[in-house]
Design a protein around this motif. Structure first.
Motif, PDB file in Angstrom:
ATOM      1  N   LEU A  39       0.832  -1.208   0.000  1.00 30.95           N
ATOM      2  CA  LEU A  39       0.000   0.000   0.000  1.00 30.95           C
ATOM      3  C   LEU A  39       0.867   1.259   0.000  1.00 30.95           C
ATOM      4  O   LEU A  39       0.577   2.216  -0.729  1.00 30.95           O
ATOM      5  CB  LEU A  39      -0.955  -0.016   1.190  1.00 30.95           C
ATOM      6  N   LEU A  40       1.931   1.269   0.801  1.00 32.07           N
ATOM      7  CA  LEU A  40       2.848   2.415   0.806  1.00 32.07           C
ATOM      8  C   LEU A  40       3.527   2.582  -0.557  1.00 32.07           C
ATOM      9  O   LEU A  40       3.704   3.706  -1.045  1.00 32.07           O
ATOM     10  CB  LEU A  40       3.903   2.257   1.897  1.00 32.07           C
ATOM     11  N   MET A  41       3.899   1.488  -1.174  1.00 31.90           N
ATOM     12  CA  MET A  41       4.557   1.546  -2.474  1.00 31.90           C
ATOM     13  C   MET A  41       3.624   2.106  -3.539  1.00 31.90           C
ATOM     14  O   MET A  41       4.035   2.903  -4.394  1.00 31.90           O
ATOM     15  CB  MET A  41       5.046   0.151  -2.870  1.00 31.90           C
ATOM     16  N   ILE A  42       2.368   1.712  -3.475  1.00 33.36           N
ATOM     17  CA  ILE A  42       1.389   2.216  -4.436  1.00 33.36           C
ATOM     18  C   ILE A  42       1.168   3.714  -4.226  1.00 33.36           C
ATOM     19  O   ILE A  42       1.104   4.480  -5.194  1.00 33.36           O
ATOM     20  CB  ILE A  42       0.069   1.429  -4.328  1.00 33.36           C
ATOM     21  N   VAL A  43       1.076   4.141  -2.980  1.00 32.81           N
ATOM     22  CA  VAL A  43       0.923   5.573  -2.695  1.00 32.81           C
ATOM     23  C   VAL A  43       2.098   6.345  -3.286  1.00 32.81           C
ATOM     24  O   VAL A  43       1.919   7.361  -3.969  1.00 32.81           O
ATOM     25  CB  VAL A  43       0.792   5.830  -1.173  1.00 32.81           C
ATOM     26  N   ALA A  44       3.312   5.879  -3.046  1.00 29.14           N
ATOM     27  CA  ALA A  44       4.499   6.572  -3.562  1.00 29.14           C
ATOM     28  C   ALA A  44       4.513   6.572  -5.088  1.00 29.14           C
ATOM     29  O   ALA A  44       4.823   7.598  -5.709  1.00 29.14           O
ATOM     30  CB  ALA A  44       5.774   5.926  -3.018  1.00 29.14           C
ATOM     31  N   ALA A  45       4.174   5.449  -5.704  1.00 28.58           N
ATOM     32  CA  ALA A  45       4.209   5.347  -7.165  1.00 28.58           C
ATOM     33  C   ALA A  45       3.164   6.236  -7.829  1.00 28.58           C
ATOM     34  O   ALA A  45       3.363   6.684  -8.956  1.00 28.58           O
ATOM     35  CB  ALA A  45       4.021   3.892  -7.592  1.00 28.58           C
ATOM     36  N   ARG A  46       2.074   6.520  -7.141  1.00 25.90           N
ATOM     37  CA  ARG A  46       1.002   7.344  -7.717  1.00 25.90           C
ATOM     38  C   ARG A  46       1.281   8.841  -7.603  1.00 25.90           C
ATOM     39  O   ARG A  46       0.594   9.633  -8.242  1.00 25.90           O
ATOM     40  CB  ARG A  46      -0.332   7.007  -7.065  1.00 25.90           C
ATOM     41  N   GLN A  47       2.269   9.219  -6.824  1.00 30.00           N
ATOM     42  CA  GLN A  47       2.603  10.633  -6.686  1.00 30.00           C
ATOM     43  C   GLN A  47       3.334  11.117  -7.945  1.00 30.00           C
ATOM     44  O   GLN A  47       4.093  10.364  -8.551  1.00 30.00           O
ATOM     45  CB  GLN A  47       3.483  10.859  -5.452  1.00 30.00           C
TER      46      GLN A  47
END
Length: 129
Positions: free
Chosen positions: A54-62
């Motif tokens: 979930l953290l990785m997806i948040v970072a990748a979507r920025q």
């Protein structure tokens, strides 16, 4: 490293984490037996991977992944590597040969992600495509 490359690495890492989560959720018993690990160790690893994904997806979507968040992901990956080696050290007597190989191999893969993501966090913060 370009932002696009960092985002792709984060997405690939999130996908692998999602796979480990699915294994922990749906096949902890059989996978644990195959590796010679208690099912709860496999299940707990899966839940940890869900949070990481979930953290990785948040970072990748920025638009430009937050440096602090990417460094947190790197730190989490390094923690995973250490925990994986601790699992081998703790359970080596009961693990199968395949189990030891799988746990060490995935730890090396996660270390690879940590190195790449660390380089991405250290790169200049501009969008380069």
């Amino acid at each position: 490293m370009s932002i696009l490359n960092l985002k792709n690495i984060l997405i690939a890492d999130a996908i692998t984490c999602g796979g480990v989560f699915a294994i922990g959720l749906f096949a902890a018993g059989p996978v644990g037996a195959l590796l010679g690990l208690p099912a709860n160790v496999v299940a707990i690893g899966g839940w940890i991977c869900l949070a990481a994904a979930l953290l990785m997806i948040v970072a990748a979507r920025q638009a430009i992944p937050n440096t602090g968040l990417v460094r947190l992901i790197v730190l989490g990956n390094l923690g995973w590597v250490a925990a994986s080696l601790a699992v081998v050290a703790t359970f080596a007597g009961q693990m199968t040969g395949l189990g030891i190989v799988v746990v060490v191999a995935q730890a090396l893969g996660v270390l690879g992600f940590a190195i790449l993501e660390g380089k991405g966090a250290a790169a200049p913060r501009s969008v380069v495509v």
